[in-house]
Enzyme design. Sequence first.
Site, short mmCIF file in Angstrom:
data_model
loop_
_atom_site.label_atom_id
_atom_site.label_comp_id
_atom_site.label_asym_id
_atom_site.label_seq_id
_atom_site.Cartn_x
_atom_site.Cartn_y
_atom_site.Cartn_z
N ASP A 94 0.87 -1.17 0.00
CA ASP A 94 0.00 0.00 0.00
C ASP A 94 0.91 1.23 0.00
OD1 ASP A 94 -2.25 1.55 -0.02
OD2 ASP A 94 -2.40 1.62 2.17
N SER A 95 0.40 2.31 -0.52
CA SER A 95 1.24 3.46 -0.84
C SER A 95 1.49 4.42 0.31
CB SER A 95 0.57 4.24 -1.95
OG SER A 95 -0.70 4.69 -1.49
N GLY A 96 0.68 4.32 1.35
CA GLY A 96 0.71 5.36 2.38
C GLY A 96 -0.55 6.21 2.32
N GLY A 97 -1.38 5.95 1.33
CA GLY A 97 -2.63 6.67 1.20
C GLY A 97 -3.55 6.46 2.39
N PHE A 98 -3.50 5.28 2.95
CA PHE A 98 -4.34 5.03 4.12
C PHE A 98 -3.86 5.84 5.32
CE2 PHE A 98 -5.59 2.64 7.99
CZ PHE A 98 -6.97 2.74 7.83
N ASP A 148 -2.76 7.91 -2.86
CA ASP A 148 -4.08 8.55 -2.91
C ASP A 148 -4.39 9.19 -1.58
OD1 ASP A 148 -4.35 6.19 -1.42
OD2 ASP A 148 -6.46 5.96 -1.95
N GLN A 190 -11.57 6.65 -6.02
CA GLN A 190 -12.14 7.34 -4.88
C GLN A 190 -13.45 7.96 -5.34
OE1 GLN A 190 -11.29 7.24 -1.79
NE2 GLN A 190 -9.22 6.36 -1.86
N GLY A 217 -11.36 4.23 -0.03
CA GLY A 217 -12.28 5.05 0.74
C GLY A 217 -13.39 4.24 1.38
N ASP A 267 -8.13 -7.08 1.36
CA ASP A 267 -7.13 -7.17 2.42
C ASP A 267 -7.75 -6.54 3.65
OD1 ASP A 267 -6.84 -4.24 1.61
OD2 ASP A 267 -5.59 -4.39 3.38
N CYS A 305 -13.40 -26.18 11.17
CA CYS A 305 -12.20 -25.53 10.63
C CYS A 305 -11.03 -26.51 10.58
CB CYS A 305 -11.84 -24.33 11.50
SG CYS A 305 -10.37 -23.44 10.92
N CYS A 307 -7.79 -25.54 10.46
CA CYS A 307 -6.52 -24.87 10.77
C CYS A 307 -5.76 -25.57 11.89
CB CYS A 307 -6.76 -23.40 11.13
SG CYS A 307 -7.23 -23.11 12.84
N CYS A 310 -7.43 -25.10 15.33
CA CYS A 310 -8.66 -25.86 15.59
C CYS A 310 -8.42 -27.37 15.61
CB CYS A 310 -9.73 -25.51 14.55
SG CYS A 310 -10.35 -23.83 14.80
N HIS A 336 -5.96 -19.03 13.15
CA HIS A 336 -7.35 -19.40 12.90
C HIS A 336 -8.10 -18.36 12.08
CE1 HIS A 336 -11.67 -19.27 13.50
NE2 HIS A 336 -11.55 -20.55 13.21
#
Length: 374
Positions: A94-98, A148, A190, A217, A267, A305, A307, A310, A336
């Site tokens: 991710d670019s840093g937009g968040f 963004d 956006q 967004g 994600d 499950c 995993c 579990c 899990h």
Amino acid sequence: MKDFYLEILHVDKNCGARYGILHTPHGDVEVPMFMPVGTLATVKTLSPEELKEMGAGVILANTYHLSIRPGADIVAAAGGLHKFMNWNGPILTDSGGFQVFSLAQKRNITEEGVTFKNHLNGDKLFFSPEKAIEIEEKLGADIIMSFDECIPYPASYDYVKKSMERTLRWAKRGLDAHKREDQALFGIVQGGEYEDLRKQCAEELVKMDFPGYSIGGTSIGEPKDVCFKMIDYSVKYLPTNKPRYLMGVGSLDYLLGGIYRGVDMFDCVLPTRIARHGTLMTSTGRVNIKNEKYKLDFTPLDSSCDCYCCKNYTKAYLRHLYVCDETFGKRLLSIHNIRFLIKIMEGAREAIKEDRFEEYMNVTLAAFGDKRGF
RNA sequence: GGGAGGGUAGCGAAGAGGCUAAACGCGGCAGACUGUAAAUCUGUUACCUACGGUUUCGGCAGUUCGAAUCUGCCCCCUCCCA
């Protein structure tokens, strides 16, 4: 870039859900998929081997955070993120937009870019679209994001419009700056909850011809119907032959709702974060493992499950580890939750191939039961 | 036997006449978390028939309009000296 493309193999006859294979320089992965987040080049508490075993495809990392620690040059000197973190599957940064959103109190936006006062020591840190790309090229992920502005919700039409138009200009600048042939740069749609803005943004991005498109967004506190509108207003204007990535979504209802609307990639930090905090997603609903009622519960967290957690441990033991603040507990619970979402995706893919995704979604959500959907 | 200091809610610990059902921390219980400033944060934690009421601060008896806070006696604990 020829190493990166989405191969759509089937679209559900009754909805927008699609099954396909995303080809990347570090291997092929099936979509729809859930991508665990490893902001600092590690999915907290988990090893790459464990992630592989859970069926993880792409792993996320974060440009803002890695540029501060250890620094992009160090990752580059290590031979890139894949080598540095010992993950030979695909990586997305991710670019840093968040962080423009999450660190809103510590930054200032201009047309040129965003000046952050970094969250660790207040040092000044300037991110422009070009700078983000430069760092992302050094990190070397397979999929990288345009820089963004992830805007808050709610936001006024005027603000959303101005911000979206700037994000568009930033997308173009990033695209022009991007040189590495082995990285797929995604544009981010956006436009908030406004259809005309989403449409404009998507159409302009499509003209720039990115190898993939994100829907941004979202998952910042907006109601579910608003999020679904944001998805609809975006997907509608995106090409069918390119991957669509809904950013930051990780609760069951949003994930399934996204797939239903034609999203391929998701994600979210939710599964790992809530796991560390003692909350689990199971096929029959949400579980707070710290609850007293599990003290003597010697059954698995989720009997359906597969995993490692579990298959080998009881709720009473997991509660004990949690209560004692033992690291192993956080690991087991993270294993899990991630496996749970990946398994949901596996089920979704099978359902899509058989044109019964809608039924799969409804049955899964009904079994989960929780109105909040996770 | 002599001297000193203490006993406050599950634990630790503030409080030294009214604003105190009693700070704060821990523990307990519950909740939140969505492109990770998050192994974080929030609420709650004497009792009850609970927008109110009933008993509390080692015990008993006093002083006072009013006491965890002042007085007397008693019980218990810790340390020092014999």
